[in-house]
Design an enzyme around this catalytic site. Structure first.
Site, PDB file in Angstrom:
ATOM      1  N   HIS A 157       0.816  -1.216   0.000  1.00  0.00           N
ATOM      2  CA  HIS A 157       0.000   0.000   0.000  1.00  0.00           C
ATOM      3  C   HIS A 157       0.855   1.273   0.000  1.00  0.00           C
ATOM      4  O   HIS A 157       0.340   2.358  -0.283  1.00  0.00           O
ATOM      5  CB  HIS A 157      -0.999   0.009   1.169  1.00  0.00           C
ATOM      6  N   ASP A 169       0.071  -7.755   1.589  1.00  0.00           N
ATOM      7  CA  ASP A 169       0.413  -6.326   1.580  1.00  0.00           C
ATOM      8  C   ASP A 169       1.921  -6.116   1.603  1.00  0.00           C
ATOM      9  O   ASP A 169       2.434  -5.254   2.326  1.00  0.00           O
ATOM     10  CB  ASP A 169      -0.239  -5.594   2.745  1.00  0.00           C
ATOM     11  N   SER A 188       4.848   2.467   7.926  1.00  0.00           N
ATOM     12  CA  SER A 188       4.481   1.332   7.078  1.00  0.00           C
ATOM     13  C   SER A 188       5.663   0.884   6.237  1.00  0.00           C
ATOM     14  O   SER A 188       6.268   1.688   5.529  1.00  0.00           O
ATOM     15  CB  SER A 188       3.315   1.702   6.160  1.00  0.00           C
TER      16      SER A 188
END
Length: 517
Positions: free
Chosen positions: A156, A186, A263
């Site tokens: 993402h 992911d 992230s």
């Protein structure tokens, strides 16, 4: 109120008078000693360490994060994803919005500034400019895991990016190429053309213990090289943040502060070993609220190996719908167990069905490892490939039973597949398969190629094409095999027109996209 003030004033006066009086009582000798007193300054702090931890040998040692930090910082990078935006049509920009369900986690946070749309003034200044421009669409973190410049991050973070820029801890900046992605976990694998990079080794995440000290390293809010400390709060967490059809979630939970921008960053143990990739936070505000989640290193290493060796992730499928056994299920199904994974139903002709697993079975172990929750089972199977054999221990009618299962791919195959023309297929963001002869005959086609899977790439980003679309022509040329598609697009520049049909929809469909940027 006045009485209170008067009383307070009297008390203050008494205290002050007492101090004055005590000063007067100091004899001359004491005054001389005070006047000649010296202050000695030590070069080293005399403060003792108050936190201790047991090492792997059980020895009690001072808890110190500095050595770990020194080892880790140089291997964690800052990633900026950019997208080409055309300013025509009144300067309308198509800025990336946070993908659901990440919007629920990050939407109202200060990180929103990195996803904001340009101001009206910015749009006016760019009106009429027909040259596509690279505009920032988001930032995140990544971890160097190989001396050849391979970097792991979250999908993402870079999804739909036209350009990916990587900045090292020493501020050196590189353009990164996308090696491959795996939306189901992911994860995404990048590569930069750089030598002698510091790396972080992946270790066995099964050895990570709840309560163990960990550090989270990344770039929250674009604050480069930020380190936070905490413990492992839980393992095998499923928070339903990944909405991919075949999502795999078995997170390591930590209370080390993780914020938007972390992230793709590193979760490491005190030895500086990579035990997970930070991915999400659970928060109503979009910022740190005590709960962060990381993808375990065992899943990461499997994805990386597959992308490097095959060009696509090889995921073995058990072919069951499952749920963590709880009191309600146990009571309803009259199961005399407290822990395990309940099999709600079995896919017809799937791997589990062929092996003899039945609905209402309770799986309690895989290859000798106990499974108490569905995320634990999901993680163990996600580490396998089509054709791998797993030994399932289950309980049926209060009796334990061992069943050997040969895992299959999504299409029912037990063979791994190596992706030909890897760079082109990564750019397209698709996998293709030869159209079944019976289906071709039914549709009155003399051949064609089905889009078997879509992920981040040109087709998903620039068209509305769906999985299952049958390609019959490209730029007017007939398509009968996967090789026909690859040859037609291998050196293609400019616009592409795809023609084809859907098996269950009438009429032809046309999709156009570009391969020139």
């Amino acid at each position: 109120m006045k009485k209170t003030y008067i009383i307070s004033g009297l008390i203050a006066l008494v205290v002050s008078s007492g101090v004055i009086l005590s000063n007067k009582l100091l004899d001359e000798t004491s005054k001389k000693e005070l006047a000649t007193a010296e202050i000695n300054l030590e070069n080293k702090s005399s403060t003792a360490k108050v936190l201790y931890a047991a090492n792997k040998d059980g020895e009690i040692v001072p808890l110190d994060f500095t050595k770990t930090t020194d080892k880790v910082l140089d291997a964690v990078v800052h990633i900026q994803a950019k997208r080409k935006v055309n300013n025509r049509n009144g300067g309308v920009y198509q800025y990336r919005q946070l993908p659901d369900p990440f919007q629920d986690f990050f939407g109202e946070s200060p990180f929103g500034q990195f996803f904001q749309r340009p101001s009206p003034q910015q749009r006016d200044e760019n009106d009429g400019n027909e040259t596509p421009q690279l505009m920032p669409m988001g930032t995140g973190s990544g971890v160097v895991i190989n001396e050849k410049g391979y970097i792991i991050t979250n999908n993402h973070v870079i999804d739909d990016a036209d350009e990916i820029e990587v900045t090292l801890h020493n501020n050196a900046t590189y353009k990164a190429s996308l090696v491959g992605t795996d939306p189901s976990t992911d994860l995404a694998l990048l590569q930069v053309m750089a030598n002698d990079l510091n790396i972080l080794p992946l270790v066995n995440s099964d050895d990570v213990n709840v309560g163990e000290w960990v550090l989270a390293v990344g770039n929250p809010f674009s604050l480069n090289s930020t380190v936070t400390a905490g413990i492992v709060s839980a393992k095998a967490r499923n928070i339903n943040i990944n909405k991919d059809k075949f999502a795999v979630e078995s997170f390591i939970q930590t209370d080390a502060a993780i914020n938007p921008g972390n992230s793709g960053g590193a979760l490491v143990n005190l030895n500086g070993d990579l035990i997970g990739i930070n991915t999400a936070i659970a928060s109503k505000t979009g910022t740190y609220n005590g709960y962060g989640f990381a993808i375990p290193s065992n899943i990461v290493s499997k994805v990386v190996e597959d992308l490097l060796n095959y060009g696509v992730v090889q995921r073995g499928m058990l072919g069951v719908n499952i749920a963590t056994l709880n009191n309600q299920i146990a009571k309803e199904k009259e199961i005399d167990l407290k822990q395990g994974v309940y099999v709600a139903n079995v896919q017809e002709d799937g791997a589990a069905d062929k092996a003899g697993i039945e609905a209402d079975d309770v799986i309690i172990a895989v290859d000798g490892k106990t499974v108490n929750t569905s995320p634990e089972l999901q993680e163990l199977i996600a580490r396998k490939r089509p054709g791998d054999n797993v030994l399932i221990v289950l309980v049926r009618n209060d009796k334990e039973k061992e069943i050997k299962v040969t895992l299959e791919s999504r299409t029912g195959s037990t063979k791994v597949k190596k992706k030909a023309y890897q760079a082109l297929l990564t750019k397209l963001g698709a996998d293709f398969e030869q159209l079944d002869k019976d289906i071709a005959k039914k549709l009155k086609l003399d051949g064609g190629v089905k889009v078997s899977e879509l992920y981040a790439g040109r087709l998903r980003k620039d068209t509305e094409i769906q999985e299952g679309f049958i390609i019959t022509h490209i730029d007017g040329g007939k398509v009968k095999s996967v090789e026909d598609i690859l040859k037609a697009l291998e050196n293609k520049k400019g616009g592409v027109m795809i023609e084809g049909i859907y098996e269950d929809m009438p009429g032809k469909r046309y999709y156009a996209f570009g391969l020139d940027f």
